[in-house]
Design an enzyme around this catalytic site. Structure first.
Site, short mmCIF file in Angstrom:
data_model
loop_
_atom_site.label_atom_id
_atom_site.label_comp_id
_atom_site.label_asym_id
_atom_site.label_seq_id
_atom_site.Cartn_x
_atom_site.Cartn_y
_atom_site.Cartn_z
N GLY A 1 6.59 5.44 14.70
CA GLY A 1 6.40 5.53 13.25
C GLY A 1 5.96 6.87 12.73
O GLY A 1 6.49 7.38 11.74
N ARG B 1 1.79 -3.45 12.76
CA ARG B 1 1.12 -3.68 14.04
C ARG B 1 1.77 -4.87 14.71
O ARG B 1 2.19 -5.83 14.06
CB ARG B 1 -0.38 -3.93 13.84
CG ARG B 1 -1.19 -2.68 13.55
CD ARG B 1 -1.27 -1.78 14.77
NE ARG B 1 -2.03 -0.56 14.52
CZ ARG B 1 -1.49 0.60 14.17
NH1 ARG B 1 -0.18 0.69 13.98
NH2 ARG B 1 -2.23 1.67 13.98
N GLY C 1 0.83 -1.19 0.00
CA GLY C 1 0.00 0.00 0.00
C GLY C 1 0.87 1.25 0.00
O GLY C 1 2.01 1.22 -0.45
N GLU D 1 1.45 -3.74 23.65
CA GLU D 1 2.01 -2.43 24.00
C GLU D 1 1.29 -1.83 25.20
O GLU D 1 0.08 -1.95 25.32
CB GLU D 1 1.88 -1.48 22.80
CG GLU D 1 2.68 -1.90 21.59
CD GLU D 1 2.55 -0.91 20.44
OE1 GLU D 1 2.04 0.22 20.64
OE2 GLU D 1 2.94 -1.27 19.32
N HIS E 1 7.11 2.68 19.39
CA HIS E 1 6.03 3.05 18.46
C HIS E 1 6.18 4.51 18.01
O HIS E 1 5.31 5.36 18.26
CB HIS E 1 4.66 2.82 19.11
CG HIS E 1 3.57 2.59 18.10
ND1 HIS E 1 2.52 1.76 18.33
CD2 HIS E 1 3.38 3.10 16.86
CE1 HIS E 1 1.71 1.76 17.28
NE2 HIS E 1 2.23 2.57 16.36
#
Length: 324
Positions: free
Chosen positions: A292, A243, A158, A272, A290
Site C-alpha cells: 500500500g 488491515r 477517512g 501476514e 502489503h
C-alpha cells in the site's frame, strides 16, 4: 556531554532516514532485516530508550508487563497500530506515535490498482502469457467486468477512503456510496462525488465493488464476515488495503470458492506474511504483499514522520503524531 538516546529499528528503513536517525541518536539497525521474535522485542523494550516497530511487529500486553522497561516511546512506522497493545503501553508509561497523512495517495492508488486488476482479470492474463499458454485473441477470451459507471462502496470515509472516492468518481465516473461510523457533512461527501448510507449492509447491497478503509483490531476485527459477504451482489468484488483482520479470511475464501462474490483484490492478510494456500490457489483473487505505501517517496516520508516524533519526544516536546 549528555548521552544520545539509544534507539532500535526493528527492520531496515530507507537509507536517507537511517542516516538522519544515526546522526541524532545512538541507532541500532536490524542488519539482517528479518522479523524480531517476541523475546527480541521484549529485550528491545528493556534495553533501548525508543523502539521503532513496523506493522509486522506484534507488541501485545505481556511484553509491557516487565516493570523494568527502559523504552519510553514506540515510534511506529505506519499509520495503523493495531499490532500494538496501546493501553498496555500507556499503562507502562510508553508513548506511542504513528505516521498519518503521508501514505494516503499511495494507498488509494494501490486500491484502484487492485480494483482494475481483479475486474479486468489482468493477473490471470499475465500469468497465462508468462506461462506460454496464450493461444491468441478471441472474442470470448478472459472476459472481465467493466469498471466505468459502476457503483463503488467504501467502508470508512477517512483520508484514504476519500482519496479512493475521488479517483473512482472523477476518474471512472463511478457512483460512490459509503459507510462511516460518524456522520459526514453532505457538502463534504459531495466534494468526492459520494453519498453516505446508514449501514454497512446498505453499502454492500448497492455496490459492484466494495473497498475497505478502516483501522484493524478491536470492534473492526472480522467486520466483513460470512453474513456480510452474503449481502454483497453475487457479481461483486471486495478490495482490502486496510488491515487483514477486518475480513474473516476463511469466510472470504468460502465466498470466493462458492461464487457468493465474484472476486477480491487483497494487499493485507490476517496472519501476514502467511497467506492461506486456498486463497493463493484462487484465480479470481489478486494477492499483493502489503504494498500500500510502497513507494520511495512515501516510505521516506513515513520514516521522517517517525524521526520528527522521536526527536520531539526526547527534546521534551509533545510528539506531533501521538496516539497514546
Amino acid at each position: 556531554m549528555t548521552a544520545k538516546p539509544r534507539i532500535l529499528l526493528t527492520r531496515r528503513w530507507p537509507r536517507a532516514v537511517e542516516e538522519i536517525l544515526a546522526q541524532r541518536f545512538e541507532t541500532v539497525l536490524n542488519e539482517r532485516d528479518v522479523p524480531l521474535d517476541a523475546a527480541q522485542l521484549a529485550e528491545g523494550l528493556r534495553n533501548f530508550d525508543a523502539l521503532l516497530p513496523t506493522v509486522s511487529d506484534r507488541l501485545p500486553a505481556p511484553l509491557f508487563k516487565d516493570g523494568d522497561l527502559r523504552c519510553r516511546i514506540l515510534g511506529n512506522f505506519g499509520v495503523g497500530y493495531n499490532h500494538i497493545d496501546v493501553e498496555a503501553a500507556k499503562a507502562s508509561g510508553v508513548v506511542v506515535t504513528n505516521t498519518p497523512g503521508v501514505l494516503t495517495d499511495c494507498t488509494a492508488d494501490l486500491a484502484v490498482s487492485l480494483l482494475l486488476t481483479v475486474a479486468r482479470r489482468a493477473g490471470e492474463g499475465e500469468r497465462q502469457v508468462r506461462a506460454g499458454e496464450w493461444e491468441g485473441w478471441r472474442p470470448t477470451h478472459m472476459i472481465g467486468t467493466k469498471v466505468t459507471g459502476k457503483t463503488l462502496g467504501i467502508v470508512g470515509f477517512g483520508r484514504i477512503g476519500k482519496a479512493m472516492a475521488k479517483r473512482c468518481h472523477f476518474g471512472f465516473d463511478m457512483d460512490v456510496v459509503f459507510y462511516n461510523r460518524s456522520k459526514v457533512a453532505e457538502e463534504e461527501a459531495q466534494r468526492f462525488g459520494a453519498r453516505q448510507l446508514d449501514t454497512i449492509e446498505d453499502v454492500l447491497k448497492e455496490s459492484d465493488f466494495v473497498s475497505l478503509h478502516i483501522p484493524g483490531g478491536g470492534e473492526n476485527r472480522h467486520l466483513i464476515d460470512a453474513g456480510r459477504l452474503a449481502t454483497m451482489k453475487r457479481g461483486g468484488y471486495l478490495i482490502n488495503t486496510a488491515r487483514g483482520d477486518v475480513v474473516d479470511e476463511e469466510a472470504l475464501i468460502e465466498a470466493l470458492e462458492s461464487g457468493v462474490i465474484r472476486g477480491a483484490g487483497l494487499d493485507v492478510y490476517e496472519a501476514e506474511p502467511q497467506v492461506p494456500a486456498r486463497l493463493r490457489a484462487l484465480e479470481n483473487v489478486v494477492v499483493l504483499p502489503h504494498l500500500g505505501s510502497a513507494t520511495e517517496e512515501t516510505r521516506t516520508a513515513m520514516g521522517m514522520k517517525v524521526v520528527d516524533n522521536v526527536t520531539a519526544f526526547f527534546a521534551g516536546r509533545e510528539p506531533p503524531d501521538r496516539v497514546a
